[in-house]
Design a protein around this motif. Structure first.
Motif, PDB file in Angstrom:
ATOM      1  N   LYS A 156       0.820  -1.213   0.000  1.00  0.00           N
ATOM      2  CA  LYS A 156       0.000   0.000   0.000  1.00  0.00           C
ATOM      3  C   LYS A 156       0.856   1.267   0.000  1.00  0.00           C
ATOM      4  O   LYS A 156       0.386   2.347  -0.357  1.00  0.00           O
ATOM      5  CB  LYS A 156      -0.922   0.000   1.229  1.00  0.00           C
ATOM      6  CG  LYS A 156      -2.003  -1.063   1.200  1.00  0.00           C
ATOM      7  CD  LYS A 156      -3.036  -0.848   2.281  1.00  0.00           C
ATOM      8  CE  LYS A 156      -2.409  -0.879   3.663  1.00  0.00           C
ATOM      9  NZ  LYS A 156      -3.423  -0.739   4.732  1.00  0.00           N
ATOM     10  N   PHE A 157       2.138   1.117   0.406  1.00  0.00           N
ATOM     11  CA  PHE A 157       3.006   2.288   0.487  1.00  0.00           C
ATOM     12  C   PHE A 157       4.031   2.325  -0.648  1.00  0.00           C
ATOM     13  O   PHE A 157       5.018   3.039  -0.567  1.00  0.00           O
ATOM     14  CB  PHE A 157       3.740   2.296   1.839  1.00  0.00           C
ATOM     15  CG  PHE A 157       2.816   2.371   3.026  1.00  0.00           C
ATOM     16  CD1 PHE A 157       2.320   3.596   3.438  1.00  0.00           C
ATOM     17  CD2 PHE A 157       2.448   1.225   3.703  1.00  0.00           C
ATOM     18  CE1 PHE A 157       1.468   3.668   4.537  1.00  0.00           C
ATOM     19  CE2 PHE A 157       1.597   1.288   4.797  1.00  0.00           C
ATOM     20  CZ  PHE A 157       1.107   2.517   5.220  1.00  0.00           C
ATOM     21  N   LYS A 158       3.783   1.549  -1.700  1.00  0.00           N
ATOM     22  CA  LYS A 158       4.735   1.529  -2.821  1.00  0.00           C
ATOM     23  C   LYS A 158       4.856   2.885  -3.504  1.00  0.00           C
ATOM     24  O   LYS A 158       5.920   3.240  -4.015  1.00  0.00           O
ATOM     25  CB  LYS A 158       4.309   0.458  -3.835  1.00  0.00           C
ATOM     26  CG  LYS A 158       4.928  -0.909  -3.566  1.00  0.00           C
ATOM     27  CD  LYS A 158       4.796  -1.820  -4.766  1.00  0.00           C
ATOM     28  CE  LYS A 158       5.605  -3.084  -4.544  1.00  0.00           C
ATOM     29  NZ  LYS A 158       5.554  -3.970  -5.727  1.00  0.00           N
ATOM     30  N   ASP A 159       3.776   3.613  -3.536  1.00  0.00           N
ATOM     31  CA  ASP A 159       3.775   4.917  -4.218  1.00  0.00           C
ATOM     32  C   ASP A 159       4.020   6.077  -3.263  1.00  0.00           C
ATOM     33  O   ASP A 159       3.692   7.236  -3.581  1.00  0.00           O
ATOM     34  CB  ASP A 159       2.431   5.117  -4.933  1.00  0.00           C
ATOM     35  CG  ASP A 159       2.189   4.068  -6.007  1.00  0.00           C
ATOM     36  OD1 ASP A 159       3.188   3.602  -6.599  1.00  0.00           O
ATOM     37  OD2 ASP A 159       1.012   3.693  -6.220  1.00  0.00           O
ATOM     38  N   HIS A 160       4.573   5.761  -2.109  1.00  0.00           N
ATOM     39  CA  HIS A 160       4.856   6.851  -1.156  1.00  0.00           C
ATOM     40  C   HIS A 160       5.886   7.798  -1.760  1.00  0.00           C
ATOM     41  O   HIS A 160       6.910   7.359  -2.315  1.00  0.00           O
ATOM     42  CB  HIS A 160       5.372   6.278   0.168  1.00  0.00           C
ATOM     43  CG  HIS A 160       5.330   7.262   1.291  1.00  0.00           C
ATOM     44  ND1 HIS A 160       6.305   8.205   1.476  1.00  0.00           N
ATOM     45  CD2 HIS A 160       4.410   7.455   2.271  1.00  0.00           C
ATOM     46  CE1 HIS A 160       6.018   8.923   2.551  1.00  0.00           C
ATOM     47  NE2 HIS A 160       4.839   8.491   3.050  1.00  0.00           N
TER      48      HIS A 160
END
Length: 612
Positions: A497-501
């Motif tokens: 869920k945090f890959k595009d942080h």
């Protein structure tokens, strides 16, 4: 000359043979108080002869009898339910009052006939387990006859005995009446003392059981009470007060019944005391559990009057061998438990060794492997008292350790409850902080945009950010079903869920063969990892971070590493996140290590499988 010597030697041999096989009387003198008659008894060769044979017996020559070869008892074996023996007594003392004491343990009934010097046949009353102690010729628990013998008088005694089931044997003692009465008084006082101590030990076991509700104390109490009953039976007390004709089959086998019972409870007590169920070879536990209850069931079967005679006979025969099985099993159970180093095991070993030695001696004597033992069995009644007193001390120490362990567990439970409350309050504080910092600020920004009538695109973007923040908060609060999903899959989904942080490159991986652990422990690990990710994203100023699960042979290792600015003052002034991580790690008995400097932070969590 040589021929004459040969004839003389041959005559001497014949004379020796005659002297050896002659039925010489037992001579009792002034200093004799207790004379053992067993080695002086002669057995009638016709094993089928009943009471009606007495008229024929008094006229038979010595060749019709054979000498008893055992010193400890007059024995007929397992296959001879009735038997006659003969012995001669010559009194050279001035004491005319004598008592013939016949041990009742291996007999159902006895009857005595005496031929005096005038040739008259004197018949004594039939005595057996069907008579209470008040109905017997002499007030005694054994079968006893009062025989007056004048000085220099020689009497011939014919003793008829019966034993339907089990080994048929008797122990004969001729005692002065005064000596007999004194001995019976001392013996009764001694048995009362032993029985009282055993009953007291059983009561202690019950009290301990009601305090801590552990079966080992209940089993110990039953074991003590079983020993008490066995002593009452083996000494003849139970037979002397219970004489109902309808239950004679049961009454005559009392000793064997309670022998099975105590062997069963001895084994059950052992496996409970030494916690054999926790031993890695479960067959050892099940062998003891099955045999213990089997012996108890057999003892109950023997209490049924209608039990077939053949089955009862075989059960009684087998009873002489179960002691070897019981001793070997208990000794092995103790040997595999010594490594635990618990004091109760050493006390049990010390007490059991006394019982082991004595029980083995008595059984070997019963099987005629040892001789001369059963004349001195009264001292062996102290054996259970020695073992039980050892166990009182051992169980006292065991109880003390249990109480301390309960206090420790209660203290740990209180600490755990405090930790749970602390974690809950920290979670509420963190949620409040997230709502204030993220949601509150975003709402304030949206309000400001609306007031300033900013472009709808900017307002829409801010609202999308707000929706995403609320979604993250709700997802963190949402319970996860670890019964359906694996831990590494759930953590992998969370990290994705945090890959595009925009500022942190967060990655996850796992190694080793995944081990399924309890859902509660997996949930705690998941919450710890969530807290670590939250700290990395909010406070570390890191650009890269790596989460890893390592499934080892005995532990699950969780690592989290970032290249941020590090943590300052780790032991003082820690935030809500780090305190929550420490409390959760303690809750699952995990070891937490944190290494941090200005180049980044490394968190290592080791969760042992066996403590989960």
């Amino acid at each position: 000359m040589k021929k004459v010597q040969g004839v003389l030697i041959f005559c001497a041999i014949l004379l020796c043979r005659h002297v050896t096989w002659a039925q010489a009387p037992v001579v009792v003198g002034e200093g004799d108080d207790d004379v053992v008659l067993n080695p002086h008894a002669w057995l009638y060769k016709d094993h089928r002869a009943g009471l009606e044979a007495i008229d024929r017996l008094v006229t038979l020559p010595a060749s019709a009898f054979e000498r008893n070869i055992y010193e400890q008892e007059v024995t007929y074996g397992f296959l001879q339910p009735r038997g006659w023996c003969k012995f001669l007594i010559k009194n050279t003392s001035s004491q005319p009052d004598w008592i013939l004491r016949i041990h009742q343990t291996r007999l159902d009934s006895v009857q005595l006939f005496v031929v005096r010097k005038n040739g008259a046949l004197e018949r004594y009353p039939l005595t057996g387990h069907f008579h209470t102690i008040r109905q017997r010729p002499v007030y005694a628990m054994h079968f006893v006859y009062r025989i007056p013998i004048e000085k220099d008088e020689t009497v011939t005694c014919y003793l008829y005995t019966q034993r339907k089931h089990g080994r048929h044997a008797t122990i004969l003692n001729l005692q002065r009446e005064g000596y007999f009465q004194n001995y019976e008084h001392v013996f009764s006082v001694g048995i009362a003392f032993i029985s009282g101590m055993i009953l007291l030990a059983g009561l202690i076991g019950l009290v301990l059981y009601f305090f801590v509700r552990q079966k080992v104390y209940l089993y110990y109490s039953v074991y003590c009470l079983s020993f008490f009953v066995l002593i009452m039976v083996d000494t003849g007390f139970a037979h002397s007060v219970i004489s109902h004709p309808q239950y004679q089959e049961v009454i005559n086998t009392f000793t064997t019944i309670f022998y099975y019972w105590i062997c069963g409870w001895h084994i059950l007590f052992t496996i409970e005391l030494l916690r054999i169920k926790d031993y890695r070879f479960k067959s050892v536990y099940w062998l003891g559990f099955t045999s213990g209850w089997l012996f108890c069931i057999i003892s109950i079967l023997l209490m049924i009057p209608a039990l077939p005679d053949e089955l009862r006979w075989w059960i009684l025969l087998f009873s002489y061998y179960i002691v070897f099985f019981m001793n070997v099993y208990i000794l092995y159970a103790i040997s595999i438990s010594i490594v635990k180093g618990e004091p109760v095991v050493y006390f049990y070993l010390a007490g059991f060794m006394v019982t082991l030695i004595v029980a083995t001696i008595l059984v070997l004597a019963d099987l005629q492997i040892l001789d001369g033992v059963n004349q001195n069995t009264d001292i062996y009644y102290f054996t259970p008292l020695v073992e039980i007193l050892f166990m009182v001390v051992g169980l006292g120490i065991h109880f003390s350790r249990n109480v301390k362990e309960r206090f420790r567990v209660q203290l740990a439970l209180n600490q755990t409850q405090n930790q749970i409350i602390t974690i809950q309050e920290d979670e509420r504080r963190r949620i409040a902080q997230d709502l204030h910092d993220d949601v509150g600020n975003s709402l304030a920004a949206v309000k400001n945009m609306v007031i300033q009538k900013r472009e709808s695109v900017a307002v829409e973007k801010e609202i999308d950010n707000l929706i995403g923040t609320i979604r993250n908060i709700s997802h963190n609060l949402m319970p996860v079903d670890f019964n359906e999903f694996n831990l590494h899959d759930i953590i992998g989904h969370t990290v994705n869920k945090f890959k595009d942080h925009p500022s942190v490159n967060l990655e996850f991986d796992y190694t080793g063969e995944p081990v399924k652990i309890t859902p509660l422990t997996e949930l705690v690990i998941f919450r710890i990892i969530n807290e670590v990710i939250n700290n990395i994203l909010k406070h570390s100023r890191a650009t890269t971070a790596f989460i890893q699960l390592i499934y080892q042979k005995e532990t699950l290792v969780v690592t989290a590493e970032d290249n941020g600015i590090g943590m300052e003052k780790l032991k003082a002034g820690e935030g809500i996140g780090m305190r929550s991580i420490r409390l959760r790690a303690a809750y699952i008995n995990a070891q937490l290590n944190i290494e941090s400097d200005d180049k980044g932070t490394l968190i290592i969590l080791e969760v042992p499988y066996e403590t989960i």
